[in-house]
Scaffold this active site. Structure first.
Site, PDB file in Angstrom:
ATOM      1  N   ASP A   1      63.460  48.303  25.988  1.00  0.00           N
ATOM      2  CA  ASP A   1      62.041  48.492  26.292  1.00  0.00           C
ATOM      3  C   ASP A   1      61.594  49.789  25.638  1.00  0.00           C
ATOM      4  O   ASP A   1      62.280  50.814  25.749  1.00  0.00           O
ATOM      5  CB  ASP A   1      61.766  48.520  27.799  1.00  0.00           C
ATOM      6  CG  ASP A   1      60.310  48.174  28.070  1.00  0.00           C
ATOM      7  OD1 ASP A   1      59.839  47.119  27.600  1.00  0.00           O
ATOM      8  OD2 ASP A   1      59.609  48.971  28.742  1.00  0.00           O
TER       9      ASP A   1
ATOM     10  N   TYR B   1      53.358  50.035  15.943  1.00  0.00           N
ATOM     11  CA  TYR B   1      52.645  51.280  15.617  1.00  0.00           C
ATOM     12  C   TYR B   1      53.257  52.003  14.406  1.00  0.00           C
ATOM     13  O   TYR B   1      52.842  53.120  14.083  1.00  0.00           O
ATOM     14  CB  TYR B   1      52.674  52.218  16.832  1.00  0.00           C
ATOM     15  CG  TYR B   1      51.968  51.672  18.063  1.00  0.00           C
ATOM     16  CD1 TYR B   1      50.596  51.845  18.230  1.00  0.00           C
ATOM     17  CD2 TYR B   1      52.672  50.978  19.052  1.00  0.00           C
ATOM     18  CE1 TYR B   1      49.948  51.345  19.359  1.00  0.00           C
ATOM     19  CE2 TYR B   1      52.031  50.483  20.182  1.00  0.00           C
ATOM     20  CZ  TYR B   1      50.677  50.666  20.327  1.00  0.00           C
ATOM     21  OH  TYR B   1      50.023  50.173  21.436  1.00  0.00           O
TER      22      TYR B   1
ATOM     23  N   ARG C   1      65.134  53.599  18.490  1.00  0.00           N
ATOM     24  CA  ARG C   1      65.988  52.448  18.832  1.00  0.00           C
ATOM     25  C   ARG C   1      67.431  52.681  18.366  1.00  0.00           C
ATOM     26  O   ARG C   1      68.374  52.446  19.105  1.00  0.00           O
ATOM     27  CB  ARG C   1      65.387  51.184  18.186  1.00  0.00           C
ATOM     28  CG  ARG C   1      66.141  49.893  18.471  1.00  0.00           C
ATOM     29  CD  ARG C   1      65.265  48.693  18.192  1.00  0.00           C
ATOM     30  NE  ARG C   1      64.119  48.653  19.072  1.00  0.00           N
ATOM     31  CZ  ARG C   1      62.868  48.924  18.682  1.00  0.00           C
ATOM     32  NH1 ARG C   1      62.585  49.182  17.422  1.00  0.00           N
ATOM     33  NH2 ARG C   1      61.886  48.922  19.562  1.00  0.00           N
TER      34      ARG C   1
END
Ligand code: ITT
Length: 196
Positions: A68, A153, A181
């Site tokens: 997330d 984004y 990430r």
């Protein structure tokens, strides 16, 4: 070889996670097509990542991994944050969300456009055990879109150490070398390595 079922329904995330984890010797099984999308109604990235991972454990009986991610903008007191996917509305496109972000930041000068991407990766096991790790990428929001790579984004996020290029102006390899990430995935690898 460690194997996890992947909880994300986002194809861009899947590609990035596969690229980083295959280098680390972690295998990902695709999310089964018949598992319904989870309602992400927790108020933290960690809460939502755990929801997604646990839903896949319940559906498959196998260890699962979920991501997330949120964009936290200083001048917006941390918004859109955990609501980044829905910033411009429930079914907003990436382009709608970016347009809303640039609109809200119009008139915000250099020096006040700081932001960070935060990714929480959750792993859940059929035993009920779970763990979470976080990765962060600091940068700033540009005045206009630049670059065609990546997703979300990326065209308006300029990391601190890329010589003025946005994430969308980096190659996939460059983004994966040092992103929110990939940093979270490397932290996960460290935890799994030291706990086994
Ligand atoms: P899953 O829940 O199925 O994993 P999602 O797209 O809903 O996919 P999130 O709730 O974690 O995922 O994502 C929030 C939004 O943040 C996502 O829709 C993108 O707009 C943005 N985002 C996430 N990772 C990003 C990245 O690496 N670069 C740019 N934008 C990103």
């Amino acid at each position: 070889m460690t194997t996890f079922v992947l909880a994300t329904a986002n194809a861009h995330k899947t590609e990035e996670m596969r690229a980083v984890l295959s280098d680390l010797g972690i295998e990902l099984l695709p999310r089964p097509g018949d598992v319904p999308e989870v309602q992400e109604n927790e108020v933290t990235l960690e809460g939502n990542a755990l929801l997604k991972a646990r839903a896949l454990v319940a559906a498959t009986g196998q260890p699962a991994i979920a991501d997330d991610t949120g964009l936290f903008v200083d001048a917006l007191d941390g918004r859109p944050g955990v609501s980044s996917a829905r910033f411009a509305g429930e079914n907003a496109s990436y382009d709608d969300n970016v347009a809303k972000l640039l609109g809200e930041l119009s008139g915000v000068p250099d020096g006040h456009r700081g932001a960070s991407f935060r990714t929480v990766i959750a792993v859940a096991y059929p035993s009920g055990e779970s763990l979470c790790v976080e990765g962060v990428l600091e940068g700033r929001i540009t005045y206009e879109r630049r670059g065609d790579n990546g997703f979300g984004y990326d065209p308006v996020f300029e990391p601190t150490h890329t010589g003025g290029r946005t994430l969308a102006e980096l190659t996939p390899e460059e983004k994966n070398r040092n992103s929110h990430r990939s940093n979270a995935l490397r932290a996960l690898n460290e935890v799994l390595r030291t706990s086994s």
